[in-house]
Design an enzyme around this catalytic site. Structure first.
Site, mmCIF file in Angstrom:
data_model
loop_
_atom_site.group_PDB
_atom_site.id
_atom_site.type_symbol
_atom_site.label_atom_id
_atom_site.label_comp_id
_atom_site.label_asym_id
_atom_site.label_seq_id
_atom_site.Cartn_x
_atom_site.Cartn_y
_atom_site.Cartn_z
ATOM 1 C CE LYS A 11 -3.704 -1.932 2.949
ATOM 2 N NZ LYS A 11 -4.875 -1.728 2.092
ATOM 3 N NE ARG A 36 -11.125 -10.156 -1.228
ATOM 4 C CZ ARG A 36 -11.556 -9.219 -2.075
ATOM 5 N NH1 ARG A 36 -12.047 -9.566 -3.255
ATOM 6 N NH2 ARG A 36 -11.517 -7.947 -1.742
#
Length: 460
Positions: free
Chosen positions: A240, A314
């Site tokens: 990120k 996820r």
């Protein structure tokens, strides 16, 4: 954590809650000197206004709290908390003006307004306590507030003090308070227990990944809560930018919220069997990091192509959901700070949820309205299933294109949740700017609605 409880002080100061339109009528019933004081201080009953009114000898005789209008109250939540923040330290009891239908939520807002995260620096230590209004269940509201504030504390704690081991410790502390049982699978033992996706995401970090499993209750319907516990998310090899990494201590907000909800359930003794599963990891960078293009095999046997290592939540949830589904609970719930797409769609204030059960959806929508916990249903839109099927593997953890990211993530998770009743929450877990009863920082989302709906969802 600092949190005010309801006051039992018999000398509590009378508090009048006054709508703008009702002020003139209220003043007509007061002594002339009260009206003179109120007008001289410019109190108009606007939302968030507060005023002490002196009596004989200059001591406070009463307090006033502005309640605005129905229109101004509709623009926010916890109107009374806005005024409470402007009152001096002390104990107050409402004697007029607060509608019966609003008492429970406004009293809860007052409690939540007393929250301070003061572990690292002292903040405003003023205690503004409230005598529980007539007709509210004080013990229930205090328990709900405590659960909410537990979630806030866990999210607000930086990753230096809230890694996977510390999240495990927080779970064990909660379990000890309520007589629950905790078991934990850590590090390479995750592979021995067929939890490969949790291991793959967390293996690069200094703090070993783990699956935390808490159980409580011996009878009643079975409820399993699964909370994303990514204690810090660098994005992995798909690193990120710094601007996106600054809030990533909150990426375990799903775990924090399910623990807050679990506290409410256990403390109030709901007649059910509770299981809480938290895959606790850090998504870090090292020579053992999972890579873009890797294909991983899940606990369920489905293969997953990793097209973005920053779509790790996820993955850890997939193994935990597969484990949960093996016991076929009556209700399976996942909570996660999962996608930016959910924030783009609904902003930071509304918690989106997904379910195939229309009855459950209506119950949750009604509950959110009842307890001032705004929620909104998003669809498991079947035509998007093709977006999560890359061809080279069964599933894609990060479909290209950028559209409907919250929905494709929810569809991914549904593949692991079994065939029973399932609700998935894609929460933000963060209050970006101060609001009444919600200081800037970690926040609970969806858990009050979930708790309010549980009796109907589980037939309790």
């Amino acid at each position: 954590m600092s949190l005010s409880l309801f006051s039992s002080d018999p000398e509590s100061l009378p508090l009048h809650v006054i709508e703008t339109a009702a002020l003139s009528g209220w003043l007509s019933d007061q002594a002339e000197d009260v009206g003179t004081w109120v007008r001289a201080n410019g109190f108009r009953g606007k939302l968030g206004e507060a005023l002490l009114v002196p009596g004989a000898g200059g001591r406070p005789a009463m307090a006033l709290a502005g309640f605005g209008s129905a229109e101004t109250r509709a623009r926010g939540r916890f109107a009374l908390a806005a005024a409470a923040a402007r009152l001096p330290e002390g104990s107050y009891r409402i004697v007029s003006g607060l509608p019966e239908a609003a008492r429970s939520n406004e009293a809860l807002g007052w409690l939540l307004a007393g929250y301070r995260f003061d572990h690292y620096a002292e903040g405003d230590r003023k205690r503004r306590q409230l005598v529980a209004p007539d007709g509210v269940n004080a013990a229930r509201l205090q328990t709900i507030a405590a659960g909410e504030c537990l979630a806030r504390d866990l999210i607000n704690t930086p990753a230096s003090d809230m890694g996977p081991a510390e999240l495990e410790a927080a779970t064990r502390n909660l379990a000890a308070r309520h007589g629950a049982h905790v078991s934990v699978v850590t590090g390479d033992h995750l592979l021995d227990h067929d939890l490969p996706l949790i291991h793959a995401v967390g293996r690069a970090a200094a703090g070993a990944p783990r699956l935390i499993d808490m159980s409580w209750g011996e009878s009643g319907p079975a409820l399993t809560l699964v909370g994303k516990g990514v204690c810090f998310d660098t994005g992995g090899l798909n690193l990120k930018p710094g601007s996106s990494m600054g809030l990533m201590k909150k990426d375990m907000g799903g775990a924090a919220n399910v623990l807050g909800l679990a506290h409410m359930i256990m403390a109030l003794g709901l007649p059910l069997r509770l299981r809480v599963l938290i895959p606790a990891v850090e998504n870090s960078v090292s020579g053992s990091s999972m890579r873009p293009g890797d294909i991983l095999t899940s606990r369920k046997g489905l293969t997953v192509e990793v097209n973005n290592t920053d779509a790790e939540g996820r993955l850890v949830l997939a193994d935990a959901l597969a484990l949960a589904a093996e016991d076929a609970p009556d209700l399976l719930v996942s909570m996660a700070t999962l996608t930016g797409a959910a924030r783009v769609a609904l902003g930071p204030d509304i918690a989106p949820f997904f379910t195939d059960d229309d009855t459950a959806a209506q119950m949750l929508a009604d509950a959110g309205e009842n307890v001032a916990d705004p929620v909104w249903r998003l669809p498991f839109h079947m035509p998007y299933e093709a977006e999560i099927e890359p061809g080279i593997a069964d599933l894609d953890n990060a479909p290209s294109g950028g559209f409907a990211g919250a929905i494709t993530a929810a569809l991914f998770l549904r593949r692991f949740a079994g065939s029973g009743r399932y609700v998935h929450w894609d929460i933000y877990g963060w209050q970006p700017k101060p609001a009444p009863a919600r200081p800037k920082g970690g926040v609970g989302q969806g858990i009050r609605a979930m708790f309010d709906a549980l009796p109907g969802l589980l037939g309790l």
